[in-house]
Design an enzyme around this catalytic site. Sequence first.
Site, PDB file in Angstrom:
ATOM      1  N   LYS A 296       7.882  19.610 -11.129  1.00 16.51           N
ATOM      2  CA  LYS A 296       6.888  19.070 -10.211  1.00 16.51           C
ATOM      3  C   LYS A 296       6.539  20.144  -9.187  1.00 16.51           C
ATOM      4  CE  LYS A 296       4.893  14.943  -9.504  1.00 16.51           C
ATOM      5  NZ  LYS A 296       4.224  14.207 -10.594  1.00 16.51           N
TER       6      LYS A 296
ATOM      7  N   THR B 172       8.375  13.919 -14.434  1.00 19.80           N
ATOM      8  CA  THR B 172       8.123  14.749 -13.254  1.00 19.80           C
ATOM      9  C   THR B 172       8.018  13.894 -11.996  1.00 19.80           C
ATOM     10  OG1 THR B 172       5.704  14.749 -13.517  1.00 19.80           O
ATOM     11  CG2 THR B 172       6.950  16.490 -14.642  1.00 19.80           C
TER      12      THR B 172
ATOM     13  N   ARG C  42       3.307   6.825  14.659  1.00 21.46           N
ATOM     14  CA  ARG C  42       2.950   7.633  13.508  1.00 21.46           C
ATOM     15  C   ARG C  42       2.830   9.097  13.934  1.00 21.46           C
ATOM     16  NH1 ARG C  42      -3.576   7.160  12.287  1.00 21.46           N
ATOM     17  NH2 ARG C  42      -4.279   7.709  14.392  1.00 21.46           N
TER      18      ARG C  42
ATOM     19  N   HIS D   3      -3.001  13.610   7.230  1.00 20.34           N
ATOM     20  CA  HIS D   3      -2.141  12.436   7.073  1.00 20.34           C
ATOM     21  C   HIS D   3      -0.724  12.819   6.658  1.00 20.34           C
ATOM     22  CE1 HIS D   3      -5.486   9.711   7.573  1.00 20.34           C
ATOM     23  NE2 HIS D   3      -6.169  10.352   6.649  1.00 20.34           N
TER      24      HIS D   3
END
Length: 278
Positions: free
Chosen positions: A10, A55, A173, A244
């Site tokens: 990956k 993966t 956040r 993000h």
Amino acid sequence: MTLLSSTYGKGRVRVMRLAGDGEHRDVRELEVRAMLTGDIDRAFTEADNSTTVSTDTIKNVVNIVAREELDAGAEVFCRAVAARLLDRYPGMRSATVSARETRWNRMGIDGAPHPHAFTRDGNGVGTAEAVTDRSGGRMSSGLSGFTFLKATASGWAGYVKDPYTTIPETHDRIAATAMEASWGWERDPADFAQANARVLDAMLRVFATTYSHSVQDSLYRMGEAALAAVPEIDTISLACPNKHYLPVNLAPFGMDNPNRVFVATDEPHGQIECTIGR
């Protein structure tokens, strides 16, 4: 024909880890590539996946280790992921885990390190533009690609909700952006470089030290602060893509994630823009 070599894994597993408690945070962002060799040839030559690890599973292992190793530097982290892959999957002969680190420098406010606000290392470029005709001219200065974040004291709530809305409200956040900014000069300052530094300092002070109800909320107040700090400018335009960092769901692995491990993504991103004048 003979398969001479094979490997798979990956790539571009972008993971952000937050360590620390309360208002204090340490941030560590990596882009990880994890590759395996071993008993996998038949997936290439015989369409037989029975010995091959997905993966997506490899990506999950990276995130699981991230939750366990919040404080680990890049070297220790890569070694821990490689060891976990080999321990878990005995059919694999080797694991090669590499990482590229995005380095974040802690902001200084009034000479003291801020507990949870950071600017990206090697950050941004300054800009300047002069537009002149026979009747006069107009000068502007700015920044391109100036990247900064804060690891807490930011939220997104109270927005329009309808059947198309899927994003949940949050009051804690990561707020991050790569800012494009320009400000127009009503008159020349005594020193452009010093005045430009005051513009940026005023904006980052607001960003770092006040709660952000949204990127929109922060941008307007940052622009207000810049205009107040430097009387020679009369407008400021800000464009900020919302970079993000989304919390990783670790519940399937019996682990909690109290805003500690995030996947980094900037495609697609929210694009927030405004111009503020006197």
